[in-house]
Design a protein around this motif. Sequence first.
Motif, PDB file in Angstrom:
ATOM      1  N   SER A 144     -40.623 -19.528  46.932  1.00  0.00           N
ATOM      2  CA  SER A 144     -40.491 -18.971  48.271  1.00  0.00           C
ATOM      3  C   SER A 144     -41.787 -18.260  48.649  1.00  0.00           C
ATOM      4  O   SER A 144     -42.236 -17.350  47.946  1.00  0.00           O
ATOM      5  CB  SER A 144     -39.311 -17.988  48.321  1.00  0.00           C
ATOM      6  OG  SER A 144     -39.170 -17.452  49.627  1.00  0.00           O
ATOM      7  N   LEU A 145     -42.395 -18.678  49.758  1.00  0.00           N
ATOM      8  CA  LEU A 145     -43.653 -18.096  50.223  1.00  0.00           C
ATOM      9  C   LEU A 145     -43.392 -17.102  51.343  1.00  0.00           C
ATOM     10  O   LEU A 145     -42.652 -17.394  52.294  1.00  0.00           O
ATOM     11  CB  LEU A 145     -44.587 -19.200  50.723  1.00  0.00           C
ATOM     12  CG  LEU A 145     -44.968 -20.292  49.700  1.00  0.00           C
ATOM     13  CD1 LEU A 145     -45.866 -21.326  50.359  1.00  0.00           C
ATOM     14  CD2 LEU A 145     -45.647 -19.684  48.490  1.00  0.00           C
ATOM     15  N   ASN A 146     -43.994 -15.923  51.234  1.00  0.00           N
ATOM     16  CA  ASN A 146     -43.844 -14.900  52.260  1.00  0.00           C
ATOM     17  C   ASN A 146     -44.521 -15.317  53.565  1.00  0.00           C
ATOM     18  O   ASN A 146     -45.512 -16.070  53.544  1.00  0.00           O
ATOM     19  CB  ASN A 146     -44.421 -13.573  51.774  1.00  0.00           C
ATOM     20  CG  ASN A 146     -43.619 -12.990  50.630  1.00  0.00           C
ATOM     21  OD1 ASN A 146     -42.396 -13.150  50.581  1.00  0.00           O
ATOM     22  ND2 ASN A 146     -44.306 -12.328  49.710  1.00  0.00           N
ATOM     23  N   VAL A 157     -48.470 -15.531  54.194  1.00  0.00           N
ATOM     24  CA  VAL A 157     -49.352 -16.512  53.554  1.00  0.00           C
ATOM     25  C   VAL A 157     -49.082 -17.935  54.030  1.00  0.00           C
ATOM     26  O   VAL A 157     -49.647 -18.887  53.502  1.00  0.00           O
ATOM     27  CB  VAL A 157     -49.205 -16.449  52.014  1.00  0.00           C
ATOM     28  CG1 VAL A 157     -49.600 -15.097  51.482  1.00  0.00           C
ATOM     29  CG2 VAL A 157     -47.793 -16.825  51.572  1.00  0.00           C
ATOM     30  N   THR A 158     -48.233 -18.096  55.051  1.00  0.00           N
ATOM     31  CA  THR A 158     -47.936 -19.424  55.573  1.00  0.00           C
ATOM     32  C   THR A 158     -48.605 -19.634  56.922  1.00  0.00           C
ATOM     33  O   THR A 158     -48.867 -18.684  57.667  1.00  0.00           O
ATOM     34  CB  THR A 158     -46.422 -19.629  55.730  1.00  0.00           C
ATOM     35  OG1 THR A 158     -45.918 -18.729  56.726  1.00  0.00           O
ATOM     36  CG2 THR A 158     -45.701 -19.387  54.412  1.00  0.00           C
ATOM     37  N   ARG A 183     -41.204 -17.529  56.628  1.00  0.00           N
ATOM     38  CA  ARG A 183     -40.937 -17.747  55.209  1.00  0.00           C
ATOM     39  C   ARG A 183     -40.725 -19.244  54.962  1.00  0.00           C
ATOM     40  O   ARG A 183     -39.994 -19.913  55.691  1.00  0.00           O
ATOM     41  CB  ARG A 183     -39.711 -16.957  54.764  1.00  0.00           C
ATOM     42  CG  ARG A 183     -39.398 -17.099  53.275  1.00  0.00           C
ATOM     43  CD  ARG A 183     -38.243 -16.205  52.884  1.00  0.00           C
ATOM     44  NE  ARG A 183     -38.589 -14.796  53.030  1.00  0.00           N
ATOM     45  CZ  ARG A 183     -39.241 -14.102  52.098  1.00  0.00           C
ATOM     46  NH1 ARG A 183     -39.626 -14.680  50.972  1.00  0.00           N
ATOM     47  NH2 ARG A 183     -39.514 -12.822  52.294  1.00  0.00           N
TER      48      ARG A 183
END
Length: 221
Positions: A149-151, A154-155, A160
């Motif tokens: 799971s990317l916060n 940072v995307t 998310r």
Amino acid sequence: MTEPILLETATAEQLVPPMTFIVPEGFHALPVGIPDEERAAAMTEFVRGVYPGGDDALWQSAAPFYGLIAEAMAAAGLAYSAFGLFSLDSGGVAHCALSVAAYVTDHPTPDIAAQGILAILSSDATNDARWLDLPCGPSVVNITVREISLNPEVTASGERTTLHTGQIQVHVPFPSGRHTAVFTLDTAAIDYWDEFCNMVTAVLQTVSFPEATEPIENTST
């Protein structure tokens, strides 16, 4: 296919016999474990190969970054580390990382080593470990797929995001009875998982041990 890669390295305990394998075009090998006086020139050549359409500003800024990665890889005991970049018909790039290391096993035969490795890996329910017969001898392949799971910060979308990554790791016991090689491919390009599996299979078919001898008895107590 490229020319065979010859690895002559050492673990903390002892010298590792030479091993060769062939990787397809598209892999860019980091200059791992080279002398300090040669590193700057080697890194410059490496970044030019990874970014052939770049310029001096890009190459000069990227070289120190990849130099630190190469040092970290060498410190971790890797004998070979490379980035695979493959152009897609859609215009994008499928990417992966391939590394090779060796560790001491002191096995009496490659078959016994592979049986032990398979038993250890199979004890973890999250592993998909299987026996694999290669031209160079028995081995064990272990496949894992993870969800990360990317916060939002940072995307690219600011939301998310869930990312799936896959790893193919193959343990290949040396016929000399002292070491086991580990080939590891990691990728987040899961849409091309089948292609990467086929690629690893092709690489493993080329593994050979130039100075292979008869299996030696395990004298450890």
